[in-house]
Design an enzyme around this catalytic site. Structure first.
Site: not given
Ligand code: NAD
Length: 495
Positions: A159, A183, A187, A290, A395
């Protein structure tokens, strides 16, 4: 109060984009997207059915043979048109991000710019995708390597950069001749939907790019589907580990970019301009990046020097103006959602309970403008944090700075390397020797030297190590091109 130009004036009914058509979901399950600053509903998105996700994958699989045969030059002409459309819509794309995410309009403009840069770099594919060869590997025999697309790739988005993150992958996948299913994050699904409209307008053939709304279920269908050759995922570590394991079980290549706990190391010889860089790193995007700084490690300063630095830092932090991100004077927007604010407050309470000293309490925030405070939280600063406290280890993903002290750079590096995350680490110093030592020894993928946010440009890989990354190749640049292609070796002899 200034009237803030909102491109979304009425709630949007988001649809799936499958095989070049905008299709209403039959699931009957619609969830709301709420502007975190105003708390107004700005869209409804469907939880797509399994049939709808499968239809998107089927459309992408059907479109692959012809797209793959489309010449690289013709493929990138679509990307050039897309790039122009993104420029034409630059401001409204940015404003949509602020409406669905809450970040300030300048942060959104930065996000749009980064997204466009991905497309620009991918237009270089006719050169970037070239293989290599060697004549006479034996007498009269030549050998060469060709990079070929594989088929359908899926992206599961987070998100926090709803517009940019999928673009770390999709332009490279499409330019190399693959087809794509995205996908968006449930959020913040609006700017990806707007992007799909621009992709349609840019003239990509039906089925080459598809979008399905939904959450974990839709993602799991994509991961398990035999026609998807690879998955790119960006999100939390606990979900990322599941995604990576599932990709292994179904034989898919994967890029999994995950959570972070980033250290900012301040050496005694750090320059004057360090504090503004810290503020952007710690509180930009309301700490929901991130690459956000989290643990501020102040190295080798005695009592008076430490106190002076800390006082200046806290004072500058307390002046950050918080409000609706579309107000140009605002420097920090709300958290993206109520649960994110609650999680962050939970960490503030843990920090207090663990004995860290709260120097600035974001819970006492006064917002600029007349907005409901459901998602707003001010910048928060803790001192006396240790890496074993929850606020120093986990985090938080909110606007909380946790200040630590070490006697030496060596001790700071040891603390960074003990963290199970390894996304980014930054050092502020005038010493080349200290900077090199830091770069050499720190086990993190993105290193900043007098830079607070070590965000790689589109032509470099977006790296990450340890629990911040699972896979081999990364998003962006040459890594992405390699990920989205398979090397085929041919050896030929003519009699
Ligand atoms: P999230 O893991 O809650 O969701 C990410 C995606 O995964 C969403 O599209 C969600 O619908 C999907 N999802 C949720 N449960 C799932 C499952 N069991 N199986 C498969 N898909 C599933 O993450 P978020 O809260 O949207 O994003 C924030 C996180 O992303 C933070 O931890 C941040 O550090 C990380 N992030 C990392 C980077 C990087 O490059 N390392 C970049 C941006 C964000």
């Amino acid at each position: 109060m200034a009237i803030l130009e909102e491109p979304i004036k009425q709630p949007l009914e988001l649809k799936n984009y499958i095989n070049g058509e905008w299709v209403e979901s039959k699931s009957g399950q619609v969830s709301e997207v709420v502007n975190p600053a105003t708390r107004k509903v700005i869209a409804g998105y469907p939880t797509s059915t399994a049939d709808e996700v499968n239809a998107a994958i089927q459309a992408a699989a059907d479109a692959f043979p012809e797209w793959r045969r489309t010449t690289p030059l013709a493929r990138v002409r679509c990307l050039f048109r897309l790039r122009d459309l993104m420029e034409e819509n630059f401001e409204s794309l940015s404003r949509i991000q602020t409406q669905e995410h809450g970040k300030t309009i300048d942060e959104s403009r930065g996000e749009t710019r980064r997204g466009i840069e991905m497309v620009e770099v991918a237009t270089g594919i006719p050169s970037l995708m070239m293989g290599y060869n060697l004549e006479d590997i034996a007498a009269g025999i030549d050998e060469y390597v060709i990079y070929q697309p594989l088929g359908v790739f899926g992206h599961i988005a987070p998100f926090n950069f709803p517009f940019m993150v999928p673009l770390w992958f999709s332009p490279f996948a499409l330019a190399t001749g693959n087809t794509f299913v995205v996908k968006p994050s449930p959020r913040a699904p609006i700017s990806q939907t707007r992007l799909a409209e621009l992709i349609e307008e840019a003239g990509f053939p039906p089925g080459v790019y598809n979008l399905v709304h939904g959450g974990a279920e839709a993602a799991r269908i994509m991961i398990d589907h035999p026609d998807i050759k690879g998955i790119t995922f960006v999100g939390t570590t606990h979900v990322g580990k599941e995604v990576y394991a599932r990709c292994g079980q179904t034989g898919k290549r994967a890029i999994v970019q995950a959570s972070a706990k980033n250290f900012l190391v301040i050496m005694p010889d750090a320059a004057e301009g360090t504090i503004p860089a810290l503020l952007t790193s710690l509180f930009g995007n309301t700490g929901q990046r991130c690459l956000s700084g989290a643990n501020v490690v102040i190295v080798g300063r005695g009592g008076a020097s430490y106190k002076k630095f800390l006082d200046e830092f806290v004072e500058a932090t307390s002046r950050i103006k918080v409000g609706y991100g579309l107000d140009e004077s605002v420097q920090m927007g709300p958290m993206q959602a109520v649960d994110g604010k609650e999680r962050t407050i939970g960490y503030v309470e843990k920090g207090i309970a663990d004995g860290a000293r709260l120097l600035l309490d974001g819970r006492q925030l006064k917002i600029t403008g007349d907005y409901p405070d459901d998602c707003f939280l001010g910048p928060t600063v803790f001192e006396g944090v240790t890496p074993d406290m929850a606020i120093g280890r986990e985090e938080i993903f909110g606007p909380v700075a946790t200040v630590m002290r070490t006697a030496s750079l060596d001790e700071a590096i040891t603390a960074i390397n003990a963290s199970h995350y390894g996304n980014a680490a930054c050092i502020f110093t005038a010493s080349g020797r200290a900077a090199r030592e830091f770069q050499y020894r720190v086990t993190c993928g993105n290193i900043g030297i007098n830079i607070g946010i070590a965000a790689p440009m589109a032509f470099f890989p977006f790296s990450g190590m340890k629990d911040s990354f699972f896979g081999v190749l990364h998003g962006q640049g040459r890594d992405a091109i390699r990920f989205f292609t398979e090397s085929k070796v041919a050896i030929q002899r003519w009699f």
